[in-house]
Design a protein around this motif. Structure first.
Motif, PDB file in Angstrom:
ATOM      1  N   LEU A 183      42.629  53.054  50.317  1.00 55.95           N
ATOM      2  CA  LEU A 183      43.314  52.865  49.043  1.00 55.95           C
ATOM      3  C   LEU A 183      44.080  54.111  48.617  1.00 55.95           C
ATOM      4  CD1 LEU A 183      40.449  50.969  47.183  1.00 55.95           C
ATOM      5  CD2 LEU A 183      42.667  50.011  47.861  1.00 55.95           C
ATOM      6  N   GLY A 184      43.730  55.246  49.181  1.00 56.96           N
ATOM      7  CA  GLY A 184      44.408  56.490  48.845  1.00 56.96           C
ATOM      8  C   GLY A 184      45.744  56.672  49.528  1.00 56.96           C
ATOM      9  N   THR A 185      46.202  55.685  50.293  1.00 57.08           N
ATOM     10  CA  THR A 185      47.482  55.782  51.001  1.00 57.08           C
ATOM     11  C   THR A 185      48.634  55.184  50.203  1.00 57.08           C
ATOM     12  OG1 THR A 185      47.090  53.687  52.167  1.00 57.08           O
ATOM     13  CG2 THR A 185      46.301  55.694  53.234  1.00 57.08           C
ATOM     14  N   GLY A 186      48.409  54.946  48.913  1.00 58.93           N
ATOM     15  CA  GLY A 186      49.474  54.371  48.099  1.00 58.93           C
ATOM     16  C   GLY A 186      49.544  52.861  48.166  1.00 58.93           C
ATOM     17  N   VAL A 187      48.462  52.238  48.572  1.00 54.81           N
ATOM     18  CA  VAL A 187      48.421  50.787  48.703  1.00 54.81           C
ATOM     19  C   VAL A 187      48.703  50.118  47.356  1.00 54.81           C
ATOM     20  CG1 VAL A 187      46.827  48.852  49.087  1.00 54.81           C
ATOM     21  CG2 VAL A 187      46.883  50.772  50.688  1.00 54.81           C
ATOM     22  N   GLN A 188      49.586  49.113  47.382  1.00 53.68           N
ATOM     23  CA  GLN A 188      49.902  48.348  46.175  1.00 53.68           C
ATOM     24  C   GLN A 188      49.031  47.102  46.044  1.00 53.68           C
ATOM     25  OE1 GLN A 188      54.174  48.799  47.538  1.00 53.68           O
ATOM     26  NE2 GLN A 188      54.500  48.352  45.377  1.00 53.68           N
ATOM     27  N   ALA A 189      48.535  46.616  47.174  1.00 55.07           N
ATOM     28  CA  ALA A 189      47.650  45.450  47.148  1.00 55.07           C
ATOM     29  C   ALA A 189      46.716  45.494  48.338  1.00 55.07           C
ATOM     30  CB  ALA A 189      48.444  44.149  47.159  1.00 55.07           C
ATOM     31  N   LEU A 190      45.488  45.092  48.092  1.00 49.40           N
ATOM     32  CA  LEU A 190      44.473  44.987  49.139  1.00 49.40           C
ATOM     33  C   LEU A 190      44.035  43.534  49.229  1.00 49.40           C
ATOM     34  CD1 LEU A 190      42.247  46.075  51.088  1.00 49.40           C
ATOM     35  CD2 LEU A 190      40.819  46.410  49.053  1.00 49.40           C
ATOM     36  N   LEU A 191      44.194  42.958  50.413  1.00 48.81           N
ATOM     37  CA  LEU A 191      43.698  41.611  50.685  1.00 48.81           C
ATOM     38  C   LEU A 191      42.371  41.758  51.409  1.00 48.81           C
ATOM     39  CD1 LEU A 191      44.085  38.546  50.666  1.00 48.81           C
ATOM     40  CD2 LEU A 191      45.333  38.775  52.829  1.00 48.81           C
ATOM     41  N   LEU A 192      41.297  41.427  50.716  1.00 46.63           N
ATOM     42  CA  LEU A 192      39.953  41.601  51.244  1.00 46.63           C
ATOM     43  C   LEU A 192      39.471  40.275  51.838  1.00 46.63           C
ATOM     44  CD1 LEU A 192      38.071  44.087  51.250  1.00 46.63           C
ATOM     45  CD2 LEU A 192      36.917  43.097  49.264  1.00 46.63           C
ATOM     46  N   GLU A 193      39.148  40.300  53.121  1.00 47.24           N
ATOM     47  CA  GLU A 193      38.602  39.113  53.787  1.00 47.24           C
ATOM     48  C   GLU A 193      37.088  39.150  53.620  1.00 47.24           C
ATOM     49  OE1 GLU A 193      40.013  39.071  57.817  1.00 47.24           O
ATOM     50  OE2 GLU A 193      41.889  38.117  57.212  1.00 47.24           O
ATOM     51  N   CYS A 194      36.603  38.291  52.737  1.00 47.07           N
ATOM     52  CA  CYS A 194      35.188  38.325  52.346  1.00 47.07           C
ATOM     53  C   CYS A 194      34.343  37.443  53.256  1.00 47.07           C
ATOM     54  CB  CYS A 194      35.048  37.859  50.900  1.00 47.07           C
ATOM     55  SG  CYS A 194      35.947  38.891  49.722  1.00 47.07           S
ATOM     56  N   PHE A 195      33.046  37.597  53.137  1.00 47.59           N
ATOM     57  CA  PHE A 195      32.122  36.717  53.835  1.00 47.59           C
ATOM     58  C   PHE A 195      32.142  35.342  53.164  1.00 47.59           C
ATOM     59  CE2 PHE A 195      29.811  40.949  54.114  1.00 47.59           C
ATOM     60  CZ  PHE A 195      30.287  41.250  55.380  1.00 47.59           C
ATOM     61  N   GLY A 196      31.864  34.309  53.945  1.00 47.75           N
ATOM     62  CA  GLY A 196      31.602  32.966  53.433  1.00 47.75           C
ATOM     63  C   GLY A 196      32.486  32.525  52.294  1.00 47.75           C
ATOM     64  N   SER A 197      31.873  32.273  51.139  1.00 47.91           N
ATOM     65  CA  SER A 197      32.579  31.738  49.982  1.00 47.91           C
ATOM     66  C   SER A 197      33.093  32.843  49.055  1.00 47.91           C
ATOM     67  CB  SER A 197      31.651  30.800  49.195  1.00 47.91           C
ATOM     68  OG  SER A 197      30.499  31.494  48.748  1.00 47.91           O
ATOM     69  N   GLY A 198      33.271  34.038  49.603  1.00 48.04           N
ATOM     70  CA  GLY A 198      33.797  35.128  48.797  1.00 48.04           C
ATOM     71  C   GLY A 198      32.748  36.120  48.374  1.00 48.04           C
ATOM     72  N   THR A 199      31.836  36.444  49.263  1.00 47.58           N
ATOM     73  CA  THR A 199      30.778  37.402  48.951  1.00 47.58           C
ATOM     74  C   THR A 199      31.029  38.730  49.650  1.00 47.58           C
ATOM     75  OG1 THR A 199      29.368  36.680  50.784  1.00 47.58           O
ATOM     76  CG2 THR A 199      29.099  35.538  48.675  1.00 47.58           C
ATOM     77  N   TYR A 205      27.597  32.601  44.401  1.00 48.37           N
ATOM     78  CA  TYR A 205      26.585  33.631  44.598  1.00 48.37           C
ATOM     79  C   TYR A 205      26.863  34.819  43.686  1.00 48.37           C
ATOM     80  CZ  TYR A 205      25.414  31.145  48.922  1.00 48.37           C
ATOM     81  OH  TYR A 205      25.031  30.200  49.841  1.00 48.37           O
ATOM     82  N   ALA A 206      25.801  35.506  43.302  1.00 47.16           N
ATOM     83  CA  ALA A 206      25.966  36.727  42.507  1.00 47.16           C
ATOM     84  C   ALA A 206      26.797  37.757  43.261  1.00 47.16           C
ATOM     85  CB  ALA A 206      24.600  37.303  42.140  1.00 47.16           C
ATOM     86  N   ALA A 207      26.662  37.757  44.589  1.00 43.34           N
ATOM     87  CA  ALA A 207      27.422  38.701  45.408  1.00 43.34           C
ATOM     88  C   ALA A 207      28.920  38.444  45.313  1.00 43.34           C
ATOM     89  CB  ALA A 207      26.968  38.617  46.868  1.00 43.34           C
ATOM     90  N   GLY A 208      29.287  37.213  45.025  1.00 40.16           N
ATOM     91  CA  GLY A 208      30.699  36.902  44.805  1.00 40.16           C
ATOM     92  C   GLY A 208      31.136  37.250  43.401  1.00 40.16           C
ATOM     93  N   SER A 209      30.288  36.981  42.438  1.00 35.05           N
ATOM     94  CA  SER A 209      30.618  37.276  41.047  1.00 35.05           C
ATOM     95  C   SER A 209      30.876  38.761  40.832  1.00 35.05           C
ATOM     96  CB  SER A 209      29.490  36.817  40.124  1.00 35.05           C
ATOM     97  OG  SER A 209      29.313  35.420  40.189  1.00 35.05           O
ATOM     98  N   ARG A 210      30.140  39.607  41.534  1.00 34.38           N
ATOM     99  CA  ARG A 210      30.318  41.045  41.366  1.00 34.38           C
ATOM    100  C   ARG A 210      31.671  41.499  41.909  1.00 34.38           C
ATOM    101  NH1 ARG A 210      25.870  45.328  41.594  1.00 34.38           N
ATOM    102  NH2 ARG A 210      27.248  45.969  39.885  1.00 34.38           N
ATOM    103  N   LEU A 211      32.141  40.852  42.969  1.00 36.99           N
ATOM    104  CA  LEU A 211      33.483  41.163  43.467  1.00 36.99           C
ATOM    105  C   LEU A 211      34.538  40.727  42.455  1.00 36.99           C
ATOM    106  CD1 LEU A 211      33.318  40.218  47.259  1.00 36.99           C
ATOM    107  CD2 LEU A 211      33.316  42.501  46.240  1.00 36.99           C
ATOM    108  N   ARG A 212      34.377  39.544  41.908  1.00 39.22           N
ATOM    109  CA  ARG A 212      35.309  39.073  40.885  1.00 39.22           C
ATOM    110  C   ARG A 212      35.336  40.041  39.702  1.00 39.22           C
ATOM    111  NH1 ARG A 212      32.750  34.497  37.938  1.00 39.22           N
ATOM    112  NH2 ARG A 212      31.672  36.332  37.121  1.00 39.22           N
ATOM    113  N   ASP A 213      34.161  40.491  39.276  1.00 38.11           N
ATOM    114  CA  ASP A 213      34.081  41.387  38.130  1.00 38.11           C
ATOM    115  C   ASP A 213      34.673  42.768  38.429  1.00 38.11           C
ATOM    116  OD1 ASP A 213      32.844  39.320  36.821  1.00 38.11           O
ATOM    117  OD2 ASP A 213      30.815  40.118  37.059  1.00 38.11           O
ATOM    118  N   ALA A 214      34.776  43.099  39.726  1.00 33.32           N
ATOM    119  CA  ALA A 214      35.396  44.373  40.108  1.00 33.32           C
ATOM    120  C   ALA A 214      36.919  44.297  40.074  1.00 33.32           C
ATOM    121  CB  ALA A 214      34.928  44.792  41.492  1.00 33.32           C
ATOM    122  N   GLY A 215      37.461  43.084  39.859  1.00 36.20           N
ATOM    123  CA  GLY A 215      38.905  42.945  39.718  1.00 36.20           C
ATOM    124  C   GLY A 215      39.574  42.081  40.756  1.00 36.20           C
TER     125      GLY A 215
END
Length: 331
Positions: A222-238, A276-286
């Motif tokens: 993220l320190g390379t000036g990235v404007q967007a990060l597409l995160l490939e999550c586990f399963g249903s977004g965890t 899953y709570a593991a997904g909710s925490r990612l959502r809450d991180a933005g």
């Protein structure tokens, strides 16, 4: 759905037009003559076409955002100034699905069909799939294809923002996977997303989650000036919900204006953060959910949205909506 009568053919390179060199197969010019010669006797088409070669011709493994923008410019010029009512793009297979997705969002609102095709073997090779893919594409356009971006391969016409490459050594290399598609359609598109509006290259990155990913890895990226990060999550977004440092790195980036988007790394997966709570925490991180979008579609969509100059909050809002059929089935 109108039958195409005045076709623009854009040859970008790729296996379909490659010739043998001392270093192996490489893109070669002069493809229109070889294309017409090979199509003789394969079937009939009454389509008239104008042919152009994108320079430089590419092995599609070398595809860049600048090449997508050059394709967009050539297509818009051919339609707006050349009066063409359909476009056929000849393209290599390595990044064919990525280009189909990117053009789907770069050409929003264009009222003619844009169809991409290529082949797994060069034109003229014994048993090549090039003639059938070419003739099938021309036949489809002559019969009529709805406006939008499409991919034709191995007898199948597929939505440009839904297709992915599954195989590296078979003629049925591309498919639309049965990923869950749901969401709201955008009621209207901002003027910045019109196909008439040029775009700018942007700094995007795709990162698959994996066991052992560290916060310092993420911060370095993220320190390379990235404007967007597409995160490939586990399963249903965890993701690793107990790694507070990693979640903090995501929150810090989001606070700086980095767009954070999530898709599932499962071939037939989709993001549902609240399961899953593991997904909710990612959502809450933005992170904003990409639903059932493919990597190709999500990347192309982020490229178009951010490249249009929209602010991060508007990018996030539009990313969550359906713009051209990438998130919902019916249009």
């Amino acid at each position: 759905m109108r039958r195409v009568k005045n076709l623009f053919v854009l040859y970008t390179g790729g296996t379909i037009g490659m010739l043998q060199t001392a270093e192996g197969l490489a893109p070669a010019g002069g493809f229109e003559a070889r294309m017409r010669e090979q199509l003789q006797g394969q079937g009939e088409t009454r389509l008239n076409w104008t042919f152009a070669e994108l320079q430089p011709l590419l092995d599609s493994a070398n595809m860049t955002q600048a090449n997508w923008l050059a394709m967009r410019d050539a297509i818009v010029h051919a339609v707006e100034l050349g009066g063409h009512d359909g476009v056929l793009v000849l393209h290599g297979t390595d990044t064919l699905a990525y280009s189909a997705a990117a053009l789907s969002f770069l050409l929003l609102g264009l009222k003619v069909p844009v169809l991409l095709t290529g082949s797994m073997q060069p034109m003229g090779a014994p048993g090549s799939d090039a003639p059938s893919n070419l003739l099938g594409s021309l036949t489809a356009l002559e019969r009529g294809v709805e406006p939008g971006v499409w991919l034709f391969f191995n007898g199948e016409l597929m939505h440009g923002a839904r297709v992915t490459k599954l195989r590296s050594d078979a003629f049925d290399a591309f498919a639309v996977l049965p990923r869950e598609r749901q969401g709201e359609r955008a009621e209207s598109l901002p003027a910045e997303l019109s196909y008439r509006q040029p775009r700018q290259p942007v700094n995007l990155v795709v990162l698959p989650l994996f066991p052992g990913l560290r916060a310092e890895h993420l911060r370095a990226l993220l320190g390379t000036g990235v404007q967007a990060l597409l995160l490939e999550c586990f399963g249903s977004g965890t993701g690793p919900s107990d790694n507070e440092d990693l979640l903090a790195a995501l929150r810090e980036a989001h606070a700086r204006g980095v767009v954070l988007a999530a898709i599932s790394q499962c071939p037939q997966g989709h993001v549902a953060f609240d399961v899953y709570a593991a997904g909710s925490r990612l959502r809450d991180a933005g992170l904003v959910s990409g639903g059932g979008m493919t990597r190709e579609a999500a990347l192309g969509k982020l490229f178009s949205l951010i490249g249009s100059g929209l602010p991060p909050s508007e990018v996030e809002r539009l990313f969550a909506l359906d713009l051209c059929g990438e998130r919902v089935d019916a249009r």
